[in-house]
Structure formats: C-alpha cells, structure tokens
Design a protein around this motif. Structure first.
Motif, mmCIF file in Angstrom:
data_model
loop_
_atom_site.group_PDB
_atom_site.id
_atom_site.type_symbol
_atom_site.label_atom_id
_atom_site.label_comp_id
_atom_site.label_asym_id
_atom_site.label_seq_id
_atom_site.Cartn_x
_atom_site.Cartn_y
_atom_site.Cartn_z
ATOM 1 N N VAL A 178 1.071 -0.948 0.042
ATOM 2 C CA VAL A 178 -0.111 0.003 0.079
ATOM 3 C C VAL A 178 0.568 1.221 -0.210
ATOM 4 O O VAL A 178 0.268 2.100 -0.663
ATOM 5 N N ARG A 179 1.882 1.859 0.557
ATOM 6 C CA ARG A 179 3.080 2.449 1.009
ATOM 7 C C ARG A 179 3.670 2.773 -0.426
ATOM 8 O O ARG A 179 3.590 4.012 -0.680
ATOM 9 N N ASP A 180 3.640 1.538 -1.516
ATOM 10 C CA ASP A 180 4.014 2.459 -2.755
ATOM 11 C C ASP A 180 2.706 2.903 -3.802
ATOM 12 O O ASP A 180 3.081 3.368 -4.880
ATOM 13 N N LEU A 181 1.782 2.854 -3.259
ATOM 14 C CA LEU A 181 1.184 3.140 -4.125
ATOM 15 C C LEU A 181 1.030 4.878 -4.475
ATOM 16 O O LEU A 181 1.565 5.471 -3.305
ATOM 17 N N HIS A 182 0.148 5.319 -5.577
ATOM 18 C CA HIS A 182 0.297 7.054 -5.567
ATOM 19 C C HIS A 182 -0.283 7.520 -5.497
ATOM 20 O O HIS A 182 -1.616 6.700 -4.884
ATOM 21 N N PRO A 183 -0.031 8.588 -4.464
ATOM 22 C CA PRO A 183 -0.643 9.331 -3.609
ATOM 23 C C PRO A 183 -2.641 9.547 -4.167
ATOM 24 O O PRO A 183 -3.153 9.764 -3.176
ATOM 25 N N ALA A 184 -2.161 9.632 -5.954
ATOM 26 C CA ALA A 184 -3.690 10.271 -6.324
ATOM 27 C C ALA A 184 -4.955 8.611 -5.520
ATOM 28 O O ALA A 184 -6.788 9.412 -5.702
ATOM 29 N N ALA A 185 -4.033 7.279 -5.089
ATOM 30 C CA ALA A 185 -5.447 5.996 -4.911
ATOM 31 C C ALA A 185 -5.419 6.659 -3.276
ATOM 32 O O ALA A 185 -6.543 6.629 -3.549
ATOM 33 N N PHE A 186 -5.022 7.107 -2.843
ATOM 34 C CA PHE A 186 -5.065 7.973 -0.846
ATOM 35 C C PHE A 186 -6.465 8.772 -1.941
ATOM 36 O O PHE A 186 -7.557 8.776 0.177
ATOM 37 N N ILE A 187 -6.097 9.762 -2.669
ATOM 38 C CA ILE A 187 -7.200 10.985 -2.441
ATOM 39 C C ILE A 187 -8.168 10.679 -2.487
ATOM 40 O O ILE A 187 -9.124 11.087 -2.424
ATOM 41 N N ALA A 188 -8.378 9.804 -3.712
ATOM 42 C CA ALA A 188 -9.709 8.764 -4.229
ATOM 43 C C ALA A 188 -10.228 8.042 -3.314
ATOM 44 O O ALA A 188 -10.989 8.504 -2.950
ATOM 45 N N LEU A 189 -10.150 6.988 -2.108
ATOM 46 C CA LEU A 189 -10.202 6.372 -1.238
ATOM 47 C C LEU A 189 -10.448 7.426 -0.185
ATOM 48 O O LEU A 189 -11.842 7.493 0.105
#
Length: 202
Positions: A178-189
């Motif tokens: 999860v740590r390696d995911l793009h920041p956009a993924a966390f913004i979308a979540l």
C-alpha cells in the motif's frame, strides 16, 4: 470589478512576499485574507486546500488560482496567480544578478538562518489550524497575532475523521504494498469515504 482584481493582486503579492517556507506557509495568510475580505470561510479554505493538494503544481500557486477564480472568475485566477509569483520572480532575478557576491555573504547566510524559525512557525500554525478544522469541533479565529478559540457545536473529537486519518497513516507507513501506491489512490479513497459518510448522514 477592477477594485476586486487590484485587491486580489495586492493580497497575494503580500502572501508571495512573506510566506517563506513553501506552500503550507501561505495558509495563515490565506486565512487572514478570508477573514478580512469575507471572500471565503475557513471551511471553504480547507476545501480549497484539498483540491490544491490533489492537482498538479505548487500548492501556493494552486491556492492563489483557486481563490482568484472563486472571487472573480478567470480574470481573478490570473491576477491572483500573478500576484503570488511576482515577488518570487523579482527576488530570483535580483539574487541571480548578484549571485557571486550573495553566495558567500555572511549576512545573507545569517538572514536565511533567522528565517528558518519563522517558516517553521508558519507551517506549524497552518498544520494546527488544518488539524483542528478537520478532526475536532474547535476553531481558531481572530485578527493579528492573537487567535480566539471557539466551539462549533460539533463533538469535540470527530472520531470517524480521526479514524480515517489513522488508517491512512498506518497504511502509508506500515503496509509495503500500500505504501508504494500513488498518492492519487489515497485521495480517491478519502473522497469515496467522504461521499459514503455524506450519503449515510454521518
């Protein structure tokens, strides 16, 4: 309209001139602009911050463009952005012209050393305001150097938001995949969770 555009340029010129330390250091200035002009509330500012963080480009410039567009449309966005960048451009041109003499000047080194606590304080104040706005029912307000603490009527601690923040913090620091995911993924979540809570009446 001309008066509003001139005010936008002047307010963001001051912000660009004195907000030393990066984009987050502009937040106390933007908070003050909202309080003195009535263009937007502190809640609106937090929404602008979320949008600015999720779009490409420096956050300070994004915020200036967003505020300018909110206040006076496309002309306001252009003027506010120009006001924000004018001091930086002028200072860079001046420093570039005298770079050799500036580079090893002890007075310049000491001046920048003295600016570090100021920029740290600006960023710390911005982070405190954002934390209180997002995770608690406490608000800071007031003019000048003195803030007034007030309650919004919401619970003192907004546990669902705090829990989401804790989960995201844990995921981005403790789970390798999860740590390696793009920041956009966390913004979308986060946006999806916010929508779910909104429709769920939470």
């Amino acid at each position: 309209m001309i008066g509003v555009l001139l005010r936008l340029y002047w307010e963001f010129f001051k912000t660009g001139l004195f907000a030393v330390g990066g984009g987050l250091a502009t937040l106390p200035f933007l908070k003050n602009i909202g309080e003195t002009t009535g263009w937007y509330s502190y809640g609106d500012l937090m929404n602008m911050l979320a949008v600015s963080e999720s779009t490409p480009g420096p956050i300070g410039i994004n915020m200036a463009t967003y505020v300018g567009f909110t206040v006076a449309g496309v002309p306001g966005a252009v003027i506010a952005t120009l006001g924000e960048v004018t001091p930086s451009i002028a200072i860079v041109l001046i420093v570039a012209a005298f770079l050799k003499s500036f580079r090893e000047n002890p007075c310049v080194e000491r001046a920048f050393y003295g600016l570090r606590p100021a920029s740290t304080g600006l960023i710390g104040a911005a982070c405190t305001g954002v934390f209180l706005e997002v995770f608690t029912g406490v608000r800071l307000g007031g003019d000048g150097f003195v803030n007034r603490v007030s309650l919004t009527g919401e619970p003192l601690i907004l546990w669902p938001r705090l829990a989401l923040g804790a989960v995201l913090l844990a995921l981005t620091n403790a789970v390798p995949r999860v740590r390696d995911l793009h920041p956009a993924a966390f913004i979308a979540l986060s946006a999806a969770v916010g929508i779910l809570f909104a429709f769920g009446g939470a």
